[in-house]
Design an enzyme around this catalytic site. Structure first.
Site, PDB file in Angstrom:
ATOM      1  CB  VAL A 112      -0.972   0.011   1.207  1.00 25.30           C
ATOM      2  CG1 VAL A 112      -1.807   1.282   1.224  1.00 25.30           C
ATOM      3  CG2 VAL A 112      -1.882  -1.217   1.163  1.00 25.30           C
ATOM      4  CE  LYS A 153      -6.479  -4.541   6.995  1.00 25.33           C
ATOM      5  NZ  LYS A 153      -6.105  -4.409   5.616  1.00 25.33           N
ATOM      6  CD  GLU A 179     -13.480   6.194   2.664  1.00 22.71           C
ATOM      7  OE1 GLU A 179     -14.075   7.186   3.083  1.00 22.71           O
ATOM      8  OE2 GLU A 179     -14.026   5.069   2.549  1.00 22.71           O
ATOM      9  CB  VAL A 228     -13.692  -0.408   5.936  1.00 27.23           C
ATOM     10  CG1 VAL A 228     -14.804  -1.392   5.605  1.00 27.23           C
ATOM     11  CG2 VAL A 228     -13.452  -0.364   7.433  1.00 27.23           C
ATOM     12  N   GLY A 234     -10.913  -1.299   0.973  1.00 29.15           N
ATOM     13  CA  GLY A 234      -9.892  -0.904   0.003  1.00 29.15           C
ATOM     14  C   GLY A 234     -10.277   0.391  -0.705  1.00 29.15           C
ATOM     15  CB  ILE A 284     -15.430   0.390  -1.512  1.00 26.60           C
ATOM     16  CG1 ILE A 284     -15.167  -0.875  -2.319  1.00 26.60           C
ATOM     17  CG2 ILE A 284     -16.897   0.760  -1.532  1.00 26.60           C
ATOM     18  CD1 ILE A 284     -15.864  -2.107  -1.749  1.00 26.60           C
ATOM     19  CG  ASP A 317      -8.738  -8.038   6.825  1.00 21.94           C
ATOM     20  OD1 ASP A 317      -7.936  -7.125   7.095  1.00 21.94           O
ATOM     21  OD2 ASP A 317      -9.536  -7.982   5.869  1.00 21.94           O
ATOM     22  CE  LYS A 346     -10.553  -5.007   5.582  1.00 25.56           C
ATOM     23  NZ  LYS A 346     -10.325  -5.961   4.487  1.00 25.56           N
ATOM     24  N   GLY A 361      -5.717  -4.617  -2.574  1.00 23.98           N
ATOM     25  CA  GLY A 361      -4.788  -4.390  -3.685  1.00 23.98           C
ATOM     26  C   GLY A 361      -4.115  -3.038  -3.538  1.00 23.98           C
TER      27      GLY A 361
HETATM   28  N1  HSE Z   1      -6.157  -8.722   3.220  1.00 20.66           N
HETATM   29  C1  HSE Z   1      -7.191  -7.761   3.040  1.00 20.66           C
HETATM   30  C2  HSE Z   1      -8.258  -8.369   2.128  1.00 20.66           C
HETATM   31  C3  HSE Z   1      -6.598  -6.527   2.426  1.00 20.66           C
HETATM   32  O1  HSE Z   1      -7.996  -9.400   1.526  1.00 20.66           O
HETATM   33  O2  HSE Z   1      -9.362  -7.842   2.050  1.00 20.66           O
HETATM   34  C4  HSE Z   1      -7.495  -5.358   2.454  1.00 20.66           C
HETATM   35  O3  HSE Z   1      -7.858  -5.003   3.739  1.00 20.66           O
END
Ligand code: HSE
Length: 407
Positions: free
Chosen positions: A12, A100, A124, A127, A129, A131, A196, A200, A298
């Site tokens: 990122v 997150k 932003e 959560v 990516g 969006i 993960d 979120k 991504g």
């Molecule tokens: N590893 C997370 C996913 C990355 O696959 O959604 C984005 O938060």
């Protein structure tokens, strides 16, 4: 001219620096000022990077540089990210993050610190990516009482499930591919075991309901136990299996919050969300359901959200005091097993007649290659406590048990 520092040069972080350089003109037009990435903090060396002169290994250099007014924290993890972000906010620098884990564990505290020091703490990218979801919830849906938030919040597991459903690809191969494509977390267990998505849903629920929802209070199951048999039974029922994070406001202010794989009807708005895409449904009293859809993981999708936060901070030139929620003692989440739902069960060792007698009305499922003695069904609505009592009476442990959700 606004000088920015980027903490971390991973997937990122490198995306953030590249995006600021690639779209420099339009980004600066929108921000209303020139932007320079003055520092990139990373302990590793990047001898081939075109940003050579910007690298530092010394966080204090950034903290004490009065020219730096905005910092992007894209390292991930709690330590040292929390100490760094807290120190930066106290030093009067605004911070944006894609982290997150940090926001889910420390959001209330960091938002309070930002408010106290008259700076911004934006997240932003934490959560969904690329969006837009935090700002739309906080601003565009501000007139609503939000009663429920539910979504496919993890790109890696959605990618794996899509490969299992559509290509019969073994779980390990699909995970490996997701890692190669840069979707998975450093430790993919956080994706596969649901943490993960849990982080979120904590962030979304905290924002929606105005009180911090802590990850340890959220019942979380991952996708590791799912089999291709379950996928086939879901198909014969008329649906798919998706990993769903969900939170609901209950009368009296308590909430339910959980993450688990669920059967969704094929016609559900969330059922058609495949590959690395995420989908988030917000139920507002004025709007009804609003669904956000896009790439949830991504390099550039996530960098897009980080850079948008930087632009917002620069152009607004003021502090957003309304982006906050109350802290909580963690006692605000209801027992998930009390919720009344339907359940998919795969059983063996009992007859259909025995199951019918104890479980009552149910929908029985079939799949190609179903062995004798294997029973698959979707129950009527009941609490998980009631289901456990019935299974106890039958004397069976389910081989699979997956909740059925109506979205
Ligand atoms: N590893 C997370 C996913 C990355 O696959 O959604 C984005 O938060």
């Amino acid at each position: 001219m606004v000088k920015v520092a980027v903490l971390g040069h991973g997937v990122v972080g490198s995306g953030v620096t590249e995006l600021i350089s690639k779209n420099k003109k339009s980004i600066e037009n929108r921000a209303g000022q020139e932007i320079e990435v003055k520092y990139i903090l990373d302990l590793r060396d990047f001898p081939d990077s075109p940003y050579q002169e910007k690298f530092t290994k010394d966080f204090d250099q950034i903290l004490h540089d009065p020219e730096v007014s905005v910092v992007a924290e894209v390292m991930g993890g709690l330590s040292p990210a929390f100490d760094y972000v807290m120190a930066l906010l106290k030093q009067g620098k605004s911070v944006v993050t894609s982290n997150k884990e940090l926001v889910a564990a420390k959001g209330a505290e960091l938002l309070a610190a930002a408010k106290a020091h008259n700076v911004n703490f934006f997240f932003e990218a934490s959560v969904g990516g690329g969006i837009p979801i935090i700002r739309p919830m906080h601003q565009c849906l501000a007139a609503n009482e939000i009663s429920e938030v539910a979504g496919i919040l993890n790109g890696t597991t959605n990618f794996i499930l899509t490969k299992m459903i559509e290509e019969q690809m073994p779980f390990d191969d699909a995970l490996h591919l997701a890692q190669e494509l840069g979707y998975a977390e450093r430790d993919p267990a956080a994706d596969v075991e649901g943490q993960d998505a849990c982080r979120k849903i904590c962030i979304l629920a905290s924002l929606a309901f105005g009180q911090h929802i802590y990850p340890h209070t959220v019942h979380t199951e991952g996708i590791a136990k799912l089999t291709l048999d379950d996928v086939a039974y879901a198909d014969s029922w008329g649906g798919v299996i998706k990993l769903i994070g969900r939170a609901k406001r209950l009368p009296g202010g308590r909430v339910t919050a959980s993450v688990y794989p669920a059967f969704l009807n094929r016609h559900s708005q969330l059922a058609g969300i495949n590959d690395v895409f995420n989908g988030i449904l917000i139920r507002g009293d004025a709007t009804g359901d609003v669904v956000f859809y896009g790439r949830g993981a991504g390099k550039f999708p996530t960098a897009s959200a980080v850079v948008a936060d930087i632009i917002d901070i620069i152009k607004s030139n003021c502090t957003c005091k309304s982006l906050s929620w109350k802290d909580s003692d963690g006692g605000n989440v209801e027992d998930y097993q009390a919720e009344v739902l339907r359940f998919y069960l795969k059983l063996s060792g009992i007859s259909r007649a025995q199951a019918e007698e104890v479980l009552g009305q149910a929908e029985y499922l079939a799949r190609a290659g179903q062995p004798d003695g294997e029973l698959a069904l979707v129950t009527d609505k009941m609490s998980e406590y009631a289901l456990m009592e019935k299974l106890g009476r039958l004397g069976v442990q389910p081989l699979s048990m997956i909740r059925v959700l109506d979205y």
